[in-house]
Enzyme design. Structure first.
Site, PDB file in Angstrom:
ATOM      1  N   GLY A  20      39.127  29.900  54.513  1.00 20.39           N
ATOM      2  CA  GLY A  20      38.382  30.104  53.274  1.00 20.39           C
ATOM      3  C   GLY A  20      37.564  28.889  52.873  1.00 20.39           C
ATOM      4  O   GLY A  20      37.615  27.829  53.505  1.00 20.39           O
ATOM      5  N   HIS A  21      36.829  29.034  51.787  1.00 20.92           N
ATOM      6  CA  HIS A  21      35.915  27.976  51.348  1.00 20.92           C
ATOM      7  C   HIS A  21      36.663  26.761  50.796  1.00 20.92           C
ATOM      8  O   HIS A  21      37.776  26.851  50.284  1.00 20.92           O
ATOM      9  CB  HIS A  21      34.982  28.526  50.270  1.00 20.92           C
ATOM     10  CG  HIS A  21      35.705  29.011  49.046  1.00 20.92           C
ATOM     11  ND1 HIS A  21      36.049  28.178  47.999  1.00 20.92           N
ATOM     12  CD2 HIS A  21      36.184  30.234  48.718  1.00 20.92           C
ATOM     13  CE1 HIS A  21      36.693  28.868  47.078  1.00 20.92           C
ATOM     14  NE2 HIS A  21      36.786  30.128  47.485  1.00 20.92           N
ATOM     15  N   ASP A  22      36.027  25.603  50.939  1.00 18.61           N
ATOM     16  CA  ASP A  22      36.470  24.354  50.296  1.00 18.61           C
ATOM     17  C   ASP A  22      37.886  23.947  50.671  1.00 18.61           C
ATOM     18  O   ASP A  22      38.659  23.467  49.838  1.00 18.61           O
ATOM     19  CB  ASP A  22      36.344  24.482  48.768  1.00 18.61           C
ATOM     20  CG  ASP A  22      34.919  24.745  48.330  1.00 18.61           C
ATOM     21  OD1 ASP A  22      34.067  23.876  48.556  1.00 18.61           O
ATOM     22  OD2 ASP A  22      34.656  25.844  47.805  1.00 18.61           O
ATOM     23  N   PHE A  43      40.400  26.531  48.992  1.00 14.58           N
ATOM     24  CA  PHE A  43      40.985  25.351  48.329  1.00 14.58           C
ATOM     25  C   PHE A  43      42.366  24.984  48.861  1.00 14.58           C
ATOM     26  O   PHE A  43      43.198  24.416  48.146  1.00 14.58           O
ATOM     27  CB  PHE A  43      41.055  25.567  46.813  1.00 14.58           C
ATOM     28  CG  PHE A  43      39.716  25.684  46.154  1.00 14.58           C
ATOM     29  CD1 PHE A  43      38.855  24.599  46.094  1.00 14.58           C
ATOM     30  CD2 PHE A  43      39.302  26.898  45.610  1.00 14.58           C
ATOM     31  CE1 PHE A  43      37.603  24.711  45.481  1.00 14.58           C
ATOM     32  CE2 PHE A  43      38.066  27.018  45.005  1.00 14.58           C
ATOM     33  CZ  PHE A  43      37.209  25.925  44.941  1.00 14.58           C
TER      34      PHE A  43
END
Length: 232
Positions: A147-149, A167
């Site tokens: 997933g992102h970040d 995250f």
């Protein structure tokens, strides 16, 4: 017309993961023919002289000290994070000029503003969303989703079919088994091992093994022994 010189590369480890890395290189060459795969290095003397996936097992890792390997790239195909740490250290002792590529399969999707370190491979059909920081000598296997970040630190391993939400932080040398799910915002500690099929819904401490749905800590590792093997 100028002929492009190929980059010479060896794979450290001639097991199943070594076959997978060889196939990744083969698939990359179908898009742009830039790699000359010399073969494998493996400390198992029983493999010497044999072929794996049509490439020769050249010998043990000490061959990296030979002058003919002065300008090669090397890719580690050691699945367990602790073993990969040890083998990269040993390889650099043999050859300080050794270089490590970043190999991303042509079918992988890499989001914008994502950083990926040297010696890291991203397998077929993996999805890495935007804003990730992936360190050096990380294995992101085929069919995984990041997933992102997220932050994935050096020498971590993410096995096939794993889904890491946004995250998330995977600390140094984390090992996620096949089909693991990690929920948003979770941190998995240094050198922690998560068993196949587990669902990580809360953060996990360093140097432990966790299994199950939801993932539960079942034991701690010997932190002192682990640190001597190269942990941080």
């Amino acid at each position: 017309m100028k002929i492009q010189t190929k980059n010479k590369i060896v794979i450290i480890g001639a097991g199943g993961l070594g076959k997978g890395i060889a196939q990744l290189i083969i698939d990359l060459n179908k898009v742009e023919d830039v790699w000359e795969l010399l073969g494998y290095l493996d400390d198992d003397i029983n493999l010497r002289g044999k072929t794996v996936n049509n490439y020769p097992v050249l010998g043990q890792i000490e061959l990296l000290a030979d002058r003919k390997f002065h300008d090669v790239y090397a890719m580690s195909a050691i699945g367990l994070s602790s073993g990969r740490i040890q083998i990269i250290r040993k390889a650099l002792e043999m050859n300080r000029n050794l270089r490590f590529p970043t190999l991303i399969h042509p079918t992988a999707i890499i989001g914008e503003e994502t950083e990926i370190g040297e010696g890291t491979s991203v397998g077929a059909y993996a999805i890495v969303e935007p804003g990730n920081r992936i360190g050096s000598h990380v294995l992101v296997h085929y069919g995984t989703t990041i997933g992102h970040d997220c932050v994935i630190e050096d020498f971590s391993t993410v096995l096939p079919g794993t889904n890491v939400s946004g995250f998330v932080k995977l600390c140094y040398g984390t090992y996620l088994g096949t089909n693991v799910s990690v929920l948003p915002g979770v941190e998995v500690g240094t050198r922690t091992i998560v068993g196949a099929g587990a669902a990580v819904i809360h953060s996990l401490p360093a140097y432990c093994t966790a299994v199950g749905v939801p993932a539960k800590l079942i034991k701690y590792h010997d932190e002192v022994a682990a640190s001597r093997m190269g942990g941080e």
